[in-house]
Design an enzyme around this catalytic site. Structure first.
Site, short mmCIF file in Angstrom:
data_model
loop_
_atom_site.label_atom_id
_atom_site.label_comp_id
_atom_site.label_asym_id
_atom_site.label_seq_id
_atom_site.Cartn_x
_atom_site.Cartn_y
_atom_site.Cartn_z
N ASN A 156 -25.34 -3.87 -4.15
CA ASN A 156 -23.96 -3.56 -4.55
C ASN A 156 -23.71 -2.47 -3.70
O ASN A 156 -23.77 -1.40 -4.52
CB ASN A 156 -23.82 -3.97 -5.73
CG ASN A 156 -22.55 -3.46 -6.37
OD1 ASN A 156 -21.57 -3.57 -5.56
ND2 ASN A 156 -22.23 -3.22 -7.62
N LYS B 232 -20.68 -1.22 -4.09
CA LYS B 232 -19.49 -0.78 -4.54
C LYS B 232 -18.28 -0.17 -3.67
O LYS B 232 -18.35 -0.91 -2.53
CB LYS B 232 -19.70 0.57 -5.71
CG LYS B 232 -21.00 0.22 -6.25
CD LYS B 232 -21.33 0.97 -7.35
CE LYS B 232 -22.57 0.58 -7.99
NZ LYS B 232 -22.91 1.19 -9.40
N HIS C 247 -19.31 -7.37 -13.23
CA HIS C 247 -19.82 -5.97 -13.17
C HIS C 247 -19.37 -5.02 -14.25
O HIS C 247 -18.25 -4.91 -14.68
CB HIS C 247 -19.79 -5.52 -11.77
CG HIS C 247 -20.66 -4.24 -11.60
ND1 HIS C 247 -20.55 -3.04 -11.82
CD2 HIS C 247 -21.85 -4.19 -11.17
CE1 HIS C 247 -21.25 -2.26 -11.91
NE2 HIS C 247 -22.28 -3.11 -11.12
N GLU D 23 -18.79 -2.06 -14.22
CA GLU D 23 -17.58 -1.40 -13.79
C GLU D 23 -16.15 -1.89 -13.93
O GLU D 23 -15.28 -1.37 -13.96
CB GLU D 23 -17.72 -0.77 -12.56
CG GLU D 23 -18.66 0.28 -12.29
CD GLU D 23 -19.56 0.63 -11.26
OE1 GLU D 23 -19.30 0.18 -10.24
OE2 GLU D 23 -20.86 1.07 -11.38
N GLU E 213 -28.03 -5.62 -16.64
CA GLU E 213 -27.50 -4.23 -16.18
C GLU E 213 -27.25 -3.46 -17.47
O GLU E 213 -26.12 -3.51 -17.84
CB GLU E 213 -26.59 -4.08 -15.15
CG GLU E 213 -26.89 -5.11 -13.93
CD GLU E 213 -26.07 -4.59 -12.80
OE1 GLU E 213 -26.75 -3.94 -11.75
OE2 GLU E 213 -24.95 -4.47 -12.67
N GLY F 141 -26.07 3.88 -12.09
CA GLY F 141 -25.76 5.01 -11.58
C GLY F 141 -25.95 6.18 -12.35
O GLY F 141 -25.54 7.48 -12.07
N SER G 57 -30.17 2.12 -11.90
CA SER G 57 -30.92 3.15 -11.13
C SER G 57 -32.22 2.60 -10.54
O SER G 57 -33.23 3.19 -10.73
CB SER G 57 -31.22 4.09 -12.30
OG SER G 57 -30.06 4.70 -12.90
C1 PEP Z 1 -24.96 -1.70 -9.73
O1 PEP Z 1 -23.80 -1.21 -9.40
O2 PEP Z 1 -24.96 -2.72 -10.40
C2 PEP Z 1 -26.10 -0.66 -10.03
C3 PEP Z 1 -27.12 -1.23 -10.59
O3 PEP Z 1 -26.16 0.59 -9.61
P1 PEP Z 1 -27.07 1.68 -9.73
O4 PEP Z 1 -28.39 1.01 -8.79
O5 PEP Z 1 -26.64 2.96 -8.54
O6 PEP Z 1 -27.46 2.24 -10.90
#
Ligand code: PEP
Length: 246
Positions: free
Chosen positions: A7, A9, A93, A95, A164, A170, A209
């Site tokens: 992803n 973003k 997601h 976000e 998640e 992040g 992460s």
């Molecule tokens: C994500 O955006 O779905 C995500 C898991 O981000 P990150 O790997 O940066 O934590």
């Protein structure tokens, strides 16, 4: 087949996408025993679709609207993303939920539209830190899944779920793999209860992460059917390492 998804973003221009994919294809080759998915921003989907056309690597969108067309300024429909080669779309997601206020009802409408129009959604669920501290992780995840699947309970084989935890996205602080596995088991049991006739095709991915070092710690568990990777997927070498981490 297990699924490793990127992803990006709101990162990468068209030129940066071309550069990344050229490098990524060279490093990765064409793996056949795992599914690899890249979700660039909308503006880069067309070029990504062209570059990846004759490869096993799939592309997906990071969001979609549930209507087919019309007066929805700034939105992108499912036929539009399918036309440029998307077979997947990330839905709900964290976000989208927490920055843009996307509700469970909207997420449900998007899932219904994806299934009607033949694109495979990856439904994202996960608790915030305050939910976890209040011992509400399972309740939050269960509520998100039940509301998202309302009216499409019999169609769970046509979608994947990404667990998640919001506090892990992040932040550089992933969930402990054993904790993630407990939630994955819970999600799998819940999906079986929701759709007893399912053929078990819903993959449950972990996201939050993930990096090349910790990816094998997640992927060694049979409950983890794949990964959804944000930050670490922006570098082709790092993402290729994650794809090859099991
Ligand atoms: C994500 O955006 O779905 C995500 C898991 O981000 P990150 O790997 O940066 O934590």
């Amino acid at each position: 087949m297990r699924l490793i998804a990127a992803n990006w973003k709101m990162n990468k221009t068209v030129a940066e996408t071309e550069d990344y994919l050229t490098k990524f294809l060279k490093i990765l080759g064409t793996p056949e025993d795992r599914e690899v998915l890249i979700c660039p921003p909308f503006t880069a989907l067309y070029v990504a679709g062209r570059i990846l056309k004759d490869t096993p690597i799939k592309i997906g969108a990071q969001n979609c609207h549930y209507e087919e067309k019309g007066a929805f300024t700034g939105e992108i429909s499912i036929p539009m993303i399918k036309e440029v080669g998307c077979s997947y779309v990330i839905v709900g997601h964290s976000e989208r939920r927490h920055i843009f206020g996307e509700s469970d009802e909207v997420i449900n409408r998007k899932l219904v539209a994806c299934l009607e129009r033949g694109v495979r959604p990856i439904l994202c669920v996960g608790e915030r830190i305050e939910d976890r501290e209040a011992g509400m992780t399972f309740k939050v995840v269960e509520t998100q899944i039940r509301l998202a699947l309302s009216g499409i309970e019999g169609l769970t084989d046509l979608l994947d779920v990404a667990y998640e935890p919001v506090w892990a996205i992040g932040t550089g602080v992933p969930a402990k793999p054993e904790d993630a596995v407990t939630v994955h088991r819970f999600i799998k049991d819940l999906l079986k209860e929701i759709n007893p006739k399912s053929e078990g095709r819903t993959r449950v991915l972990y996201g939050g992460s993930v990096n090349p070092e910790n990816a094998p710690e997640f992927m060694k568990h049979k409950e983890v059917d794949g990964l959804l990777v944000g930050g670490a997927s922006l570098d082709p070498e790092a993402f290729a390492k994650i794809v090859n981490s099991f």
